[in-house]
Write a protein that holds these residues in place. Structure first.
Motif, PDB file in Angstrom:
ATOM      1  N   ASP A   1       0.853  -1.186   0.000  1.00  0.00           N
ATOM      2  CA  ASP A   1       0.000   0.000   0.000  1.00  0.00           C
ATOM      3  C   ASP A   1       0.889   1.236   0.000  1.00  0.00           C
ATOM      4  O   ASP A   1       1.914   1.267   0.686  1.00  0.00           O
ATOM      5  CB  ASP A   1      -0.906   0.024   1.234  1.00  0.00           C
ATOM      6  CG  ASP A   1      -1.975   1.111   1.153  1.00  0.00           C
ATOM      7  OD1 ASP A   1      -3.012   0.861   0.524  1.00  0.00           O
ATOM      8  OD2 ASP A   1      -1.770   2.197   1.712  1.00  0.00           O
ATOM      9  N   VAL A   2       0.489   2.237  -0.765  1.00  0.00           N
ATOM     10  CA  VAL A   2       1.149   3.546  -0.732  1.00  0.00           C
ATOM     11  C   VAL A   2       0.066   4.607  -0.685  1.00  0.00           C
ATOM     12  O   VAL A   2      -0.864   4.595  -1.496  1.00  0.00           O
ATOM     13  CB  VAL A   2       2.040   3.790  -1.974  1.00  0.00           C
ATOM     14  CG1 VAL A   2       2.632   5.199  -1.917  1.00  0.00           C
ATOM     15  CG2 VAL A   2       3.152   2.767  -2.057  1.00  0.00           C
ATOM     16  N   GLU A   3       0.178   5.507   0.266  1.00  0.00           N
ATOM     17  CA  GLU A   3      -0.729   6.653   0.341  1.00  0.00           C
ATOM     18  C   GLU A   3       0.099   7.931   0.286  1.00  0.00           C
ATOM     19  O   GLU A   3       1.132   8.033   0.945  1.00  0.00           O
ATOM     20  CB  GLU A   3      -1.549   6.629   1.631  1.00  0.00           C
ATOM     21  CG  GLU A   3      -2.553   7.771   1.716  1.00  0.00           C
ATOM     22  CD  GLU A   3      -3.456   7.696   2.942  1.00  0.00           C
ATOM     23  OE1 GLU A   3      -4.358   8.545   3.050  1.00  0.00           O
ATOM     24  OE2 GLU A   3      -3.251   6.812   3.786  1.00  0.00           O
ATOM     25  N   ILE A   4      -0.369   8.880  -0.498  1.00  0.00           N
ATOM     26  CA  ILE A   4       0.305  10.178  -0.613  1.00  0.00           C
ATOM     27  C   ILE A   4      -0.499  11.201   0.174  1.00  0.00           C
ATOM     28  O   ILE A   4      -1.658  11.480  -0.157  1.00  0.00           O
ATOM     29  CB  ILE A   4       0.412  10.628  -2.088  1.00  0.00           C
ATOM     30  CG1 ILE A   4       0.935   9.487  -2.982  1.00  0.00           C
ATOM     31  CG2 ILE A   4       1.280  11.871  -2.188  1.00  0.00           C
ATOM     32  CD1 ILE A   4       2.313   9.014  -2.648  1.00  0.00           C
ATOM     33  N   LEU A   5       0.104  11.744   1.225  1.00  0.00           N
ATOM     34  CA  LEU A   5      -0.549  12.783   2.012  1.00  0.00           C
ATOM     35  C   LEU A   5      -0.180  14.139   1.419  1.00  0.00           C
ATOM     36  O   LEU A   5       0.977  14.545   1.455  1.00  0.00           O
ATOM     37  CB  LEU A   5      -0.112  12.707   3.476  1.00  0.00           C
ATOM     38  CG  LEU A   5      -0.338  11.372   4.191  1.00  0.00           C
ATOM     39  CD1 LEU A   5       0.008  11.500   5.658  1.00  0.00           C
ATOM     40  CD2 LEU A   5      -1.766  10.879   4.025  1.00  0.00           C
ATOM     41  N   ARG A   6      -1.158  14.818   0.847  1.00  0.00           N
ATOM     42  CA  ARG A   6      -0.946  16.109   0.198  1.00  0.00           C
ATOM     43  C   ARG A   6      -1.451  17.231   1.109  1.00  0.00           C
ATOM     44  O   ARG A   6      -2.567  17.169   1.610  1.00  0.00           O
ATOM     45  CB  ARG A   6      -1.686  16.162  -1.130  1.00  0.00           C
ATOM     46  CG  ARG A   6      -1.229  15.134  -2.165  1.00  0.00           C
ATOM     47  CD  ARG A   6      -2.216  14.995  -3.312  1.00  0.00           C
ATOM     48  NE  ARG A   6      -3.465  14.390  -2.877  1.00  0.00           N
ATOM     49  CZ  ARG A   6      -4.603  15.037  -2.710  1.00  0.00           C
ATOM     50  NH1 ARG A   6      -4.668  16.350  -2.957  1.00  0.00           N
ATOM     51  NH2 ARG A   6      -5.692  14.416  -2.299  1.00  0.00           N
TER      52      ARG A   6
END
Length: 409
Positions: free
Chosen positions: A316-321
């Motif tokens: 899993d990869v999540e990008i926190l913007r």
């Protein structure tokens, strides 16, 4: 003046005024807000700012050779960042950026200790001025724009715990770069985990030990003053929040090899790190020289290149913007509200250095390509559920559990 020429080649939207050492003003931009006026106090400063602006602007502000007379430091850097790469980058600035791309610094344990001490062994009173009560010195998670810093940091811990799938008590957890102990204590107290936190900061280690002594989960959490490469496993879960930035590009494969070797066959790891959303690039030279020596920021391509050959799976990869931009806004406002205390603790130059650091980072997350990656890793493909719904369910259960605790008090 060459520095003014560089700014004119970048800035189209917004307004800057540079007053040179002779008192002559130089208007830049289209006259629209935001706007800032700065004064240069020496002829030499006019040259050094042009030679390496990525480093020398911060140095000049820190030393008082560049003073903001109207507007704010934030306004000045925001105008530049909003235009950078949009209306055309000065080729000299682009060349200076490329010069640092091949730098890949070795990170032996002794050097890693010195680098950590430079920043994290500063006075505990300093960090209490701007961090939340749990001293989370990493990106918070704002579920709502109305979230306080304390609430957003609690959200972050809960979100990470959900991705670690702490589905039974007693799981052995390693926290690499455990800071002031907040994450380790959270996992031990809320999920019954058996947690080992490691840090290279003597100040953080001492503070964490004091917290553990007063924790109801104190027997399940320990903090060690050691490098992650010295730890013996195995661990069911590994978490690392805000530490990977200090590993250095040359050492990514070493880091992930150690994660793999420390992780049980059915284990889960979660790495939370600042990174670039575009191509690989060097860290800002002011940040490397004055704030985080030895630090570097990865792109996803660099992380994947290091992970792929090692038998680890990215699950899993999540990008926190923009979450870190908001975190830094809170920190900056808190720090500047207590700037007099910081100056009494150190001096005015230190305050200007830290103001520049906090503003530069916030601008980087708002206007440039800095984001936060949360990367989940396993050694087997069948360890986790096949959809991400389990993350939301775990967070809902954690919130419900906290509500029950509050009601019972």
């Amino acid at each position: 003046m060459l520095f003014t020429a560089i700014l004119r080649s970048i800035v189209r939207d917004g307004s800057l005024c540079v007053i040179d050492s002779t008192g002559r003003p130089h208007a830049i931009g289209d006259g629209s807000p935001p706007a800032a006026t700065m004064r240069l106090t020496s002829k030499a400063c006019e040259y050094t700012l042009a030679l390496n602006p990525a480093l020398s602007v911060g140095e000049a502000y820190m030393d008082g050779r560049l003073a903001i007379e109207d507007g704010s430091l934030y306004d000045f850097l925001d105008v530049v960042a909003r235009n950078y790469g949009v209306s055309g980058t000065n080729p000299w600035v682009a060349l200076l950026e490329r010069l640092g791309q091949g730098v890949k610094q070795a990170n032996p344990i002794g050097r890693a200790r010195r680098n950590v001490a430079h920043h994290y062994d500063l006075s505990s009173d300093l960090y209490s001025m701007f961090l939340d009560s749990d001293r989370q010195y990493s990106c918070a998670y704002f579920e709502s724009p109305e979230d306080t810093l304390e609430a957003a940091q609690e959200n972050k811990k809960r979100h990470i715990a959900a991705k670690l799938t702490l589905d039974r008590p007693g799981l052995k957890v390693l926290d690499i770069g455990s800071g002031w102990g907040g994450m380790a204590l959270y996992l031990a107290e809320k999920f019954g985990a058996d947690v080992t936190g490691v840090t290279l900061s003597t100040e953080q280690h001492e503070y964490s030990m004091q917290r553990a002594a007063g924790s109801p989960a104190g027997l399940r959490v320990r903090f060690e003053l050691r490098d992650y490469r010295e730890v013996e496993g195995p661990f069911d879960r590994i978490v690392s929040v805000g530490m990977f930035e200090h590993v250095g590009k040359k050492n990514y494969a070493e880091f992930f090899t150690r994660v793999r070797d420390l992780l049980t066959e059915d284990g889960v790891a979660l790495i939370h790190t600042i990174g670039y959303a575009d191509a690989p690039a060097p860290i800002n030279p002011f940040m490397r020289k004055y704030i985080f020596p030895g630090a570097d920021l990865p792109s996803l391509s660099e992380i994947f290149a290091a992970v792929e050959p090692l038998g680890l799976l990215v699950t899993d990869v999540e990008i926190l913007r923009l979450h870190y931009a908001e975190t830094l806004r809170h920190w900056r406002e808190r720090f500047m509200a207590r700037a007099d205390e910081a100056a009494a603790l150190y001096d005015e130059r230190f305050v200007r250095m830290w103001e520049f650091y906090l503003v530069l980072c916030e601008i980087g997350f708002r206007r440039r390509t800095m984001v936060v990656f949360q990367m989940q890793l396993t050694r087997r493909i069948d360890i986790l559920p096949t959809t991400r719904e389990y993350i939301a369910r775990a967070e809902e259960n954690a919130v419900a559990s906290l509500q029950r605790e509050n009601w019972s008090v």
